[in-house]
Design a protein around this motif. Structure first.
Motif, short mmCIF file in Angstrom:
data_model
loop_
_atom_site.label_atom_id
_atom_site.label_comp_id
_atom_site.label_asym_id
_atom_site.label_seq_id
_atom_site.Cartn_x
_atom_site.Cartn_y
_atom_site.Cartn_z
N PHE A 47 0.83 -1.20 0.00
CA PHE A 47 0.00 0.00 0.00
C PHE A 47 0.87 1.25 0.00
O PHE A 47 0.57 2.22 -0.71
N ALA A 48 1.96 1.23 0.77
CA ALA A 48 2.87 2.38 0.81
C ALA A 48 3.47 2.64 -0.57
O ALA A 48 3.63 3.80 -0.97
N GLU A 49 3.77 1.57 -1.30
CA GLU A 49 4.27 1.73 -2.66
C GLU A 49 3.21 2.36 -3.57
O GLU A 49 3.51 3.21 -4.40
N TYR A 50 1.98 1.92 -3.39
CA TYR A 50 0.86 2.50 -4.15
C TYR A 50 0.75 4.01 -3.90
O TYR A 50 0.50 4.78 -4.82
N LEU A 51 0.96 4.42 -2.67
CA LEU A 51 0.82 5.83 -2.30
C LEU A 51 1.82 6.74 -3.00
O LEU A 51 1.62 7.96 -3.04
N VAL A 52 2.88 6.17 -3.53
CA VAL A 52 3.86 6.99 -4.26
C VAL A 52 3.87 6.69 -5.76
O VAL A 52 4.75 7.12 -6.48
N CYS A 53 2.86 5.97 -6.23
CA CYS A 53 2.74 5.69 -7.67
C CYS A 53 2.15 6.86 -8.42
O CYS A 53 2.42 7.05 -9.60
N TYR A 54 1.29 7.60 -7.79
CA TYR A 54 0.53 8.66 -8.44
C TYR A 54 0.56 9.93 -7.60
O TYR A 54 0.75 9.88 -6.40
N GLU A 55 0.34 11.03 -8.25
CA GLU A 55 0.22 12.31 -7.53
C GLU A 55 -1.16 12.35 -6.88
O GLU A 55 -2.11 11.84 -7.45
N PRO A 56 -1.35 12.96 -5.75
CA PRO A 56 -0.29 13.48 -4.91
C PRO A 56 0.38 12.34 -4.14
O PRO A 56 -0.28 11.39 -3.72
N LEU A 57 1.66 12.44 -3.98
CA LEU A 57 2.41 11.45 -3.23
C LEU A 57 2.06 11.60 -1.76
O LEU A 57 1.97 12.71 -1.25
N ARG A 58 1.86 10.46 -1.09
CA ARG A 58 1.47 10.52 0.33
C ARG A 58 2.35 9.63 1.19
O ARG A 58 2.76 8.56 0.78
N ARG A 59 2.56 10.11 2.41
CA ARG A 59 3.23 9.30 3.44
C ARG A 59 2.16 8.46 4.14
O ARG A 59 0.97 8.76 4.07
N LEU A 60 2.61 7.43 4.83
CA LEU A 60 1.67 6.55 5.52
C LEU A 60 0.87 7.26 6.61
O LEU A 60 -0.26 6.89 6.89
N ASP A 61 1.44 8.30 7.21
CA ASP A 61 0.70 9.01 8.25
C ASP A 61 -0.22 10.10 7.69
O ASP A 61 -0.87 10.82 8.43
N GLU A 62 -0.28 10.17 6.36
CA GLU A 62 -1.16 11.14 5.70
C GLU A 62 -2.35 10.47 5.01
O GLU A 62 -3.14 11.15 4.36
N ILE A 63 -2.48 9.16 5.16
CA ILE A 63 -3.52 8.46 4.42
C ILE A 63 -4.91 8.89 4.86
O ILE A 63 -5.13 9.27 6.01
N GLU A 64 -5.80 8.83 3.90
CA GLU A 64 -7.21 9.13 4.15
C GLU A 64 -8.03 7.92 3.74
O GLU A 64 -7.55 7.03 3.04
N ASP A 65 -9.27 7.91 4.15
CA ASP A 65 -10.14 6.78 3.84
C ASP A 65 -10.26 6.55 2.34
O ASP A 65 -10.30 5.41 1.88
N ASN A 66 -10.26 7.62 1.55
CA ASN A 66 -10.40 7.44 0.10
C ASN A 66 -9.14 6.79 -0.52
O ASN A 66 -9.23 6.13 -1.55
N ASP A 67 -7.97 6.95 0.11
CA ASP A 67 -6.77 6.26 -0.36
C ASP A 67 -6.95 4.75 -0.22
O ASP A 67 -6.63 3.98 -1.13
N VAL A 68 -7.46 4.34 0.92
CA VAL A 68 -7.70 2.93 1.18
C VAL A 68 -8.75 2.40 0.22
O VAL A 68 -8.58 1.34 -0.40
N SER A 69 -9.83 3.14 0.06
CA SER A 69 -10.92 2.73 -0.82
C SER A 69 -10.45 2.63 -2.27
O SER A 69 -10.71 1.63 -2.95
N ASP A 70 -9.75 3.65 -2.75
CA ASP A 70 -9.26 3.63 -4.14
C ASP A 70 -8.32 2.45 -4.37
O ASP A 70 -8.35 1.82 -5.43
N PHE A 71 -7.48 2.17 -3.39
CA PHE A 71 -6.55 1.05 -3.51
C PHE A 71 -7.31 -0.27 -3.64
O PHE A 71 -7.04 -1.07 -4.54
N LEU A 72 -8.28 -0.50 -2.74
CA LEU A 72 -8.98 -1.79 -2.70
C LEU A 72 -10.00 -1.96 -3.82
O LEU A 72 -10.27 -3.08 -4.26
N ILE A 73 -10.56 -0.87 -4.30
CA ILE A 73 -11.63 -0.99 -5.31
C ILE A 73 -11.10 -0.86 -6.74
O ILE A 73 -11.70 -1.37 -7.67
N ASP A 74 -9.96 -0.22 -6.89
CA ASP A 74 -9.48 0.04 -8.24
C ASP A 74 -8.08 -0.51 -8.49
O ASP A 74 -7.89 -1.41 -9.29
N TRP A 75 -7.10 0.03 -7.80
CA TRP A 75 -5.71 -0.30 -8.12
C TRP A 75 -5.38 -1.77 -7.87
O TRP A 75 -4.87 -2.46 -8.75
N PHE A 76 -5.68 -2.27 -6.68
CA PHE A 76 -5.31 -3.64 -6.33
C PHE A 76 -5.97 -4.67 -7.24
O PHE A 76 -5.28 -5.54 -7.78
#
Length: 138
Positions: A47-76
């Motif tokens: 997931f941390a790798e996913y967070l730096v694949c696309y803009e905006p780049l995010r750190r793990l302590d900056e994640i939001e619920d939509n980051d998790v949702s986008d990862f699980l519903i689309d990217w993964f």
């Protein structure tokens, strides 16, 4: 100011490493098997790798619920060849544990943690459906 993408990614990865190390230590203290600890840490590293694949780049302590949702519903489901219902369930469990760790280590606000937990609970079937639909596309 860092303006180079690769430098930004490297800076974020360096920043995230103590968080990942702390998560691993925290899991090990909770009497989980080594395999389970490794699985949760690998999931959050992915997931941390996913967070730096696309803009905006995010750190793990900056994640939001939509980051998790986008990862699980689309990217993964689209990008991970190993995506399945069981791996989605594994990620959901990992995100729950990670959010709990982030609260206990005071790296995430209670509001962030609550939003992530609600997203995981409310979106579970949608996340599983995304993997089912991707499987049926093959």
């Amino acid at each position: 100011m860092v303006d180079n993408y690769d430098e930004q990614v490297e800076k974020i990865e360096h920043y995230n490493q103590p968080i990942l190390d702390g998560f691993k230590d925290w899991l090990e203290k909770s009497n989980l098997s080594a395999k389970t600890v490794r699985n949760h840490v690998n999931n959050i590293e992915s997931f941390a790798e996913y967070l730096v694949c696309y803009e905006p780049l995010r750190r793990l302590d900056e994640i939001e619920d939509n980051d998790v949702s986008d990862f699980l519903i689309d990217w993964f489901p689209r990008k991970a060849l190993w995506a399945s219902e069981s791996t989605v369930k594994s990620y959901i469990a990992s995100f729950r544990k990670f959010a709990k760790y982030m609260i206990e280590s005071q790296r995430m606000s209670a509001e962030q943690e609550t939003e992530i937990r609600e997203t995981l609970k409310e979106g579970k079937e949608e996340f599983l459906d995304a993997v089912r639909m991707e499987d049926s596309a093959w």
